[in-house]
Design a protein around this motif. Structure first.
Motif, PDB file in Angstrom:
ATOM      1  N   ASP A 186       0.881  -1.166  -0.034  1.00  0.00           N
ATOM      2  CA  ASP A 186      -0.010   0.185  -0.042  1.00  0.00           C
ATOM      3  C   ASP A 186       0.908   1.302   0.049  1.00  0.00           C
ATOM      4  N   VAL A 187       0.155   2.291  -0.302  1.00  0.00           N
ATOM      5  CA  VAL A 187       0.924   3.796  -0.516  1.00  0.00           C
ATOM      6  C   VAL A 187       1.493   3.945   0.724  1.00  0.00           C
ATOM      7  N   SER A 188       1.168   3.761   1.817  1.00  0.00           N
ATOM      8  CA  SER A 188       1.744   4.408   3.183  1.00  0.00           C
ATOM      9  C   SER A 188       2.733   3.492   3.367  1.00  0.00           C
ATOM     10  N   ILE A 189       2.821   2.206   3.136  1.00  0.00           N
ATOM     11  CA  ILE A 189       3.975   1.362   3.423  1.00  0.00           C
ATOM     12  C   ILE A 189       5.025   1.210   2.254  1.00  0.00           C
ATOM     13  N   ARG A 190       4.652   1.524   1.150  1.00  0.00           N
ATOM     14  CA  ARG A 190       5.451   1.556   0.065  1.00  0.00           C
ATOM     15  C   ARG A 190       6.654   2.680   0.421  1.00  0.00           C
ATOM     16  N   ALA A 191       6.171   3.968   0.927  1.00  0.00           N
ATOM     17  CA  ALA A 191       7.119   5.011   1.230  1.00  0.00           C
ATOM     18  C   ALA A 191       8.128   4.440   2.148  1.00  0.00           C
ATOM     19  N   GLN A 192       7.650   3.783   3.057  1.00  0.00           N
ATOM     20  CA  GLN A 192       8.562   3.232   4.219  1.00  0.00           C
ATOM     21  C   GLN A 192       9.601   2.353   3.434  1.00  0.00           C
ATOM     22  N   ASN A 195      12.109   4.185   1.485  1.00  0.00           N
ATOM     23  CA  ASN A 195      13.035   4.820   2.219  1.00  0.00           C
ATOM     24  C   ASN A 195      14.165   3.866   2.942  1.00  0.00           C
ATOM     25  N   VAL A 217       7.917   5.600  -8.807  1.00  0.00           N
ATOM     26  CA  VAL A 217       8.612   4.908  -8.099  1.00  0.00           C
ATOM     27  C   VAL A 217      10.148   4.826  -8.186  1.00  0.00           C
ATOM     28  N   ALA A 220      12.276   8.038  -7.821  1.00  0.00           N
ATOM     29  CA  ALA A 220      12.288   8.164  -6.221  1.00  0.00           C
ATOM     30  C   ALA A 220      13.861   7.578  -5.852  1.00  0.00           C
TER      31      ALA A 220
ATOM     32  N   GLU B  43      -6.753   2.460   1.421  1.00  0.00           N
ATOM     33  CA  GLU B  43      -5.615   1.306   1.199  1.00  0.00           C
ATOM     34  C   GLU B  43      -6.192   0.127   1.704  1.00  0.00           C
ATOM     35  N   LEU B 254      -1.492  10.481   2.794  1.00  0.00           N
ATOM     36  CA  LEU B 254      -1.410   9.543   1.780  1.00  0.00           C
ATOM     37  C   LEU B 254      -0.957  10.165   0.649  1.00  0.00           C
ATOM     38  N   ALA B 257       2.759  10.731   0.660  1.00  0.00           N
ATOM     39  CA  ALA B 257       3.701   9.287   0.682  1.00  0.00           C
ATOM     40  C   ALA B 257       3.866   8.997  -0.720  1.00  0.00           C
ATOM     41  N   PRO B 259       5.323   8.789  -4.371  1.00  0.00           N
ATOM     42  CA  PRO B 259       6.430   9.490  -5.050  1.00  0.00           C
ATOM     43  C   PRO B 259       5.930   9.988  -6.258  1.00  0.00           C
ATOM     44  N   PRO B 265      15.752  12.659  -7.565  1.00  0.00           N
ATOM     45  CA  PRO B 265      15.854  11.252  -6.905  1.00  0.00           C
ATOM     46  C   PRO B 265      16.452  11.278  -5.646  1.00  0.00           C
ATOM     47  N   HIS B 266      16.239  10.091  -4.906  1.00  0.00           N
ATOM     48  CA  HIS B 266      17.010  10.076  -3.628  1.00  0.00           C
ATOM     49  C   HIS B 266      16.666  10.814  -2.421  1.00  0.00           C
ATOM     50  N   LEU B 269      10.993   9.724   0.878  1.00  0.00           N
ATOM     51  CA  LEU B 269       9.607  10.033   1.236  1.00  0.00           C
ATOM     52  C   LEU B 269       9.204  10.310   2.423  1.00  0.00           C
ATOM     53  N   ALA B 271       7.180   9.261   4.498  1.00  0.00           N
ATOM     54  CA  ALA B 271       6.315   7.979   4.782  1.00  0.00           C
ATOM     55  C   ALA B 271       5.441   8.064   6.038  1.00  0.00           C
ATOM     56  N   ILE B 272       4.258   7.431   6.025  1.00  0.00           N
ATOM     57  CA  ILE B 272       3.482   7.345   7.060  1.00  0.00           C
ATOM     58  C   ILE B 272       3.866   6.242   8.080  1.00  0.00           C
ATOM     59  N   ARG B 291      -0.877   6.853  14.310  1.00  0.00           N
ATOM     60  CA  ARG B 291       0.294   7.192  13.215  1.00  0.00           C
ATOM     61  C   ARG B 291       0.232   8.628  12.543  1.00  0.00           C
TER      62      ARG B 291
END
Lengths: 322, 328
Positions: A186-192, A195, A217, A220, B43, B254, B257, B259, B265-266, B269, B271-272, B291
């Protein structure tokens, strides 16, 4: 062909050809692909499903035999290595898959799963193995004392991907192939996870081949991006440059097709470009020509070579946009 | 809300699981007017698909639904199975994520289209066949006459989804529910399918609900958006208003988060942290509070209700909505 990323690339793929035989027909999965990845670099590989990007990743690892071409890792041609020599080399190259839950044996405990590569590599001392497992689990943000004794089903998709990443790092590899590592998340997990991959790359000095279908993606995390279509490379170039000024019409189409989360950006009416042809009978000449607005007679008869179109940017097109 | 084609009132869906009751949909109110499009964003596990199943009355057998689902003047929760069957496919149609599972693999495209048309409309075979050809042409399938004799496996994923849309449109539905219609498709195909849905929606003046996890999909293609988290609608607004000024921290997080192509690049993000709560262990306060970076005071102990901001159409469930913060 001038595809030099660095004077001494860690990974160099030369004229790689991979074909499958299905029901007496040949699928041209990867056709004459050449790539270089410099030490410490992240190369993003994008393309739609069936374009051969995953096959390319597997062929690099020798999980899929190439018909011809070379895969030079740190100067050694992996396609000619066998048995113990290949096994030794594979310790330095690891793979992370798309579906983190399916990649973990549901009956084994996390500690054992992450230790498995060490067992295979012949690390006999259980204390040493435990120490290494604890180190990588902590590195990916999991508490080794809490997770080692548990089973995969007790974890969410994002946590399972952390475990897969820990397992891929336990042998201290130099090169990691990430095959759609976040597309099941999911989007919120993808970013984690994105990173985390960046952190791990910095911490362990990794070189990455990052395969994904999502351009945003890929951008990034990648220094350079290679775009693949129907088994061939269309374009390779530095990320920012490639997205700001794509040279290949296919790259431009991909960028245009991304839905933008902004209601003021009216979705551009998609060009009626149809669907990718079958890799069993790819079009002659340029494989993108059947969907390309710029195609002409030359595109049907002559395969375009990757040519320099801007500093560090190469495109295989007879009528590039720049 | 009485003028709405569909209105979901106080819907609650409970699913018994070995780990206890799972509240998949938690007191949801929604409405869609005739010819309007609503995007439901969230989600996995947020309850968006269960909510659509509740509308279609296609919930799993064990599931318990309370509340009302008013469609075209009737409460669907009280209709008989027979009446529902007549309604679904006729005025209430659905397109699922995976066209391979919604099409029957052993029947030809023609059989499936003609069967649906003859089930609901009084047309003879020749007329139904003619209508099928027109529908396939309308959804952009080349050589529609020849396609009638083909099986789903002979078509690509994008073509299959076009066929599924043709089946859904075949009886001129008043409401089309598209549940992640493009998630299984490639990005260049996704744009074509979304355009197709938008075009047909306009042409037929049909109401549409697009369910998706992708804020990008709803941004340019819906009139209104409802954001769901842990079974509840946490923000609801006309699409331009939502993207102009998100009030609920979850919606903002949301979007942040994702991209984005215009970021170097780099760049780390935003993130939640953490993950959604266990739906069998509901939290006392706001489900997003563990969260949320703005969480404070009563967020953990009291559930915020949907309330309106400056405009009555923009609703959010938050004690510390964005832009109302002091000094931010």
């Amino acid at each position: 062909m001038m595809l030099q990323a660095a004077p001494n690339p860690l990974m160099k793929v030369e004229n790689l050809v991979v074909e499958y035989s299905v029901g007496g027909k040949t699928i041209h999965a990867v056709s004459d692909v050449s790539l270089e990845i410099a030490r410490g670099e992240t190369l993003g590989l994008v393309g739609e499903s069936g374009c051969g990007k995953s096959t390319l990743g597997r062929a690099v690892l020798q999980l899929r035999q190439a018909v011809s071409g070379k895969v030079l890792f740190d100067g050694h041609d992996l396609t000619t290595l066998k048995g113990e020599a290949l096994r030794q080399m594979r310790r330095r190259v690891q793979l992370i898959f798309q579906d983190p839950i399916a990649s973990l044996n549901p009956r084994r405990r996390i500690g054992d799963i992450v230790a498995e590569p060490l067992v295979i590599a012949g690390v006999k001392d259980p204390d040493e193995r435990r120490r290494r497992v604890a180190e990588v689990l902590s590195a990916v943000g999991l508490d080794p004392t809490l997770v080692s004794g548990r089973l995969p089903h007790e974890f969410s998709g994002g946590q399972c991907q952390r475990i897969c990443i820990a397992r891929s790092l336990v042998l201290n590899p130099e090169f990691v192939i990430c095959d759609e590592p976040v597309s099941a998340l999911d989007v919120s997990i993808r970013a984690q996870i994105l990173n985390l991959l960046e952190e791990m790359k910095a911490r362990y000095g990794l070189t990455l081949l990052f395969i994904a279908h999502d351009l945003a993606v890929v951008k990034a995390v990648s220094d350079r991006v290679a775009v693949m279509y129907l088994g061939r490379l269309c374009e390779v170039g530095p990320s920012e440059q490639l997205f700001a000024r794509p040279a290949h019409p296919y790259t431009a189409l991909l960028i245009e097709a991304i839905p933008v989360p902004d209601p003021d950006v009216r979705p551009t009416q998609s060009v009626p470009v149809g669907e990718p042809p079958s890799p069993i009978a790819p079009p002659s000449g340029c494989r993108f020509r059947t969907r390309c607005p710029r195609a002409d007679a030359r595109c049907a008869s002559e395969v375009p070579e990757l040519r320099l179109v801007a500093t560090g940017q190469f495109a295989a097109c007879h009528h590039p946009l720049i | 809300m009485s003028s709405a084609l569909l209105s979901v009132e106080n819907a609650v869906v409970d699913l018994p699981t070995p780990r206890g009751n799972l509240r998949a949909v938690d007191h949801v109110d929604l409405a869609v007017g005739a010819g309007r499009t609503l995007g439901i964003v969230g989600e996995s596990g947020c309850g968006k698909t269960m909510l659509s199943r509740a509308v279609l009355q296609l919930l799993p057998k064990k599931a318990k639904l309370s509340g009302r689902v008013m469609f075209d003047g009737q409460d669907l929760t009280t209709l008989s199975a027979e009446k529902l069957r007549k309604l679904r496919g006729r005025s209430l149609a659905v397109v699922f994520q995976d066209p391979m599972t919604s099409l029957n693999p052993v029947l030809t495209i023609g059989t499936q289209l003609i069967e649906t048309i003859q089930e609901h409309l009084e047309l003879d075979l020749a007329e139904a066949r003619q209508r099928s050809i027109e529908l396939l042409a309308a959804v952009g399938i080349p050589a529609p006459e020849q396609r009638l004799a083909q099986y789903p496996h002979q078509l690509s994923g994008g073509m299959r989804q076009r066929v599924a849309i043709a089946v859904a449109l075949s009886c001129e539905p008043k409401l089309l529910i598209a549940d992640e219609p493009t998630t299984a498709l490639d990005v260049t195909i996704q744009a074509q399918i979304l355009d197709l849905l938008a075009r047909e929606q306009q042409r037929r003046h049909m109401a549409m609900i697009i369910i998706t996890h992708d804020l990008g999909v709803v941004a340019g293609r819906t009139d209104e958006v409802a954001v769901m988290y842990a079974g509840r609608v946490v923000e609801r607004a006309p699409t331009p208003a939502l993207f102009k000024q998100m009030r609920m921290p979850y919606t903002e997080a949301l979007l942040a988060a994702l991209p984005k192509l215009d970021v170097a690049p780099h760049t780390p993000l935003p993130a939640i942290s953490g993950r959604p709560p266990d739906p069998t262990r509901p939290l006392k306060g706001c489900s997003f509070s563990p969260r949320c970076r703005y969480s404070a005071g009563r967020c953990a102990s009291e559930k915020p209700q949907l309330c309106s901001a400056e405009t009555p159409e923009h609703l959010y469930a938050c004690f510390h909505p964005i832009a109302a913060r002091v000094g931010a």
